[in-house]
Design an enzyme around this catalytic site. Sequence first.
Site, PDB file in Angstrom:
ATOM      1  N   LYS A   1     -31.344 -39.809   8.442  1.00 36.46           N
ATOM      2  CA  LYS A   1     -30.953 -38.969   7.303  1.00 36.46           C
ATOM      3  C   LYS A   1     -32.156 -38.230   6.748  1.00 36.46           C
ATOM      4  O   LYS A   1     -33.239 -38.803   6.600  1.00 36.46           O
ATOM      5  CB  LYS A   1     -30.321 -39.847   6.222  1.00 36.46           C
ATOM      6  CG  LYS A   1     -29.724 -39.065   5.050  1.00 36.46           C
ATOM      7  CD  LYS A   1     -28.985 -39.982   4.093  1.00 36.46           C
ATOM      8  CE  LYS A   1     -28.382 -39.224   2.917  1.00 36.46           C
ATOM      9  NZ  LYS A   1     -27.623 -40.106   2.007  1.00 36.46           N
TER      10      LYS A   1
ATOM     11  N   SER B   1     -23.174 -38.789   0.728  1.00 36.65           N
ATOM     12  CA  SER B   1     -24.128 -37.763   1.135  1.00 36.65           C
ATOM     13  C   SER B   1     -24.728 -38.009   2.514  1.00 36.65           C
ATOM     14  O   SER B   1     -25.450 -37.175   3.035  1.00 36.65           O
ATOM     15  CB  SER B   1     -25.251 -37.674   0.110  1.00 36.65           C
ATOM     16  OG  SER B   1     -26.070 -38.839   0.141  1.00 36.65           O
TER      17      SER B   1
ATOM     18  N   SER C   1     -22.554 -43.247  -0.764  1.00 37.10           N
ATOM     19  CA  SER C   1     -23.010 -42.293   0.243  1.00 37.10           C
ATOM     20  C   SER C   1     -23.062 -42.828   1.665  1.00 37.10           C
ATOM     21  O   SER C   1     -23.275 -42.061   2.596  1.00 37.10           O
ATOM     22  CB  SER C   1     -24.385 -41.741  -0.147  1.00 37.10           C
ATOM     23  OG  SER C   1     -24.271 -40.890  -1.255  1.00 37.10           O
TER      24      SER C   1
END
Length: 579
Positions: A207, A279, A303
Amino acid sequence: MSIKTDRRALLRGAAFTGAVGAIGGCERFQIRSVAANPSTDIDPKITTRSIAEAEKLQGISFSAAERGMMLDDIENRLTTLAGLRLMDMPNGLAPAMVFNPKLPRKKISSQKNRLSLPLISRALPENEADIAYASVNELGHWLRNGSLTSAQLTDLYLRRITKHNGELNAFITITEGLAREQAAKADVDFSNGRDRGPLHGIPYGLKDLADTKGILTSWGATPFKDRIPDSDAEVTRKLRLAGAVLLGKTACGAIAYGDQWFGARTRNPWNSDEGSSGSSAGSASAVAAGLCGFAIGTETLGSIISPSERCGTTGLRPTFGRVSRAGFMALCWSLDKVGPICRTVEDNAAVLSAINGYDADDPGAARVGFTYEPLDLLQMTVGYVPEWFEEGDESDRKALEALRSLGITLKEFPWPEIDLSALSEIVQVEAAAAFSDLTLTDRDDELAWQAKEAWPNSWRAARFVSAVDYIQIDRLRRRVMEAMNSAFDGFDALIGPHFAGGALLATNATGHPQLALRAGFSQRPTVSLFDEPIQKQTFKAPRGVSLWSDLFEERKIIAIGAALEKTLGVQDARPPAFS
């Protein structure tokens, strides 16, 4: 007027007029102010009327005499705050107060760093897609028996990224050269008999909140789209030492919110008309589409769990403090966690075994080992809340019955009856502090998402949460921690729909781990980030269920989840367009 008074007046003025450049030669930023918006008719002078109007924002009321008495104190505080706002506070500077999920008398069982995964017997498939969708354990088996090289596996995933990333926008940066270099090194290691563990030679996505030395780490946000760190995050370092192969930086919603980043919206492989949620949007999308072996995500408030539900992946949000956050963008210091997103439940154990561990550079890091090995499910007790399943769908109820069929004892869980809603303010306030500069300099206007629900508006509103009320929220958090500690007494795990009963909010606040796994499928319309239908036509969408355990007992929910996954038999289904 004395020099001291002049300085105080100047500082106070800076809070409202943006005249900070005159203080000590500091020109770091210009503070958002009334004077910066000359069209307003607001008097910049603080008066008792100002206080009276401000009382409405706090739901309180004072007398005229009380307002007059506090006027000097408020002016002095504004002086102090103006000076505070001039100080350089980088994102990595954590508050002095550090959250600890462990209550004072809470006993945490000792665990050695030990991993035991099932033996693999399946031969290497001929079809490339079958290889791409294999588990980490299977990929590792084929790498070790010589059926497959890391270079071949890396090439396979890079080809799939080239073919599909344009549609999914799952990767912000693809590190092709580095991936080939790391894969070649893994193959040399294997040929020399050196085995670094279950992730050795396995390509993965990271990420884009995690620092990678010399490689773009943009946090998905326009103000940071050219940001290149000069060091690695601790998790980046650990994965490199574990021999994992970095394919690239997966997309995340700008500053860890949603699935919209500065370049595009990340798409759900099951339906590219909708976003993959956020996210950890790119990590879930890439894993679901077979673009990598596994991925790393982060969670502050959903997330990892939310994109895992949307994309049909299995995501593990570990206990707060189990995995170092050093070198990751800080959104909310007391809530942020780092965890894996995978295609099978036990892959999460393999990844967690590599990234777990104490780190002195993370003030919230815990010193707890991680053991995963076979457990006797017949000796386990799992809790459930009947109302959650009555309000859920058929996939939720099938998961509960599948758990019952395994011989696990099911008992009603005493879910705490506490109003949890105020806990969400923790994220709003800490995030507003972490990105205060963007608000004060108007650079929040650069963020692509400018809706009512988006960060710029939330950060502005968060400035009207009083410090006194924020402490009260923290005290509520302690009450919830105590209640959850009592509730888990006598239970090995809790099962339920991901978002039922405020469980996602509560367990994020208390630091408890949560595992999301695929439970089935449903026909539903295309939805927005907030699950609002945006098309009438329906499609086959994955549905998941969650397991929670007591602090640092991830081994239990992984073992239960692995058995549940096998019983449900829905994990091998793939998004049709990427299979």
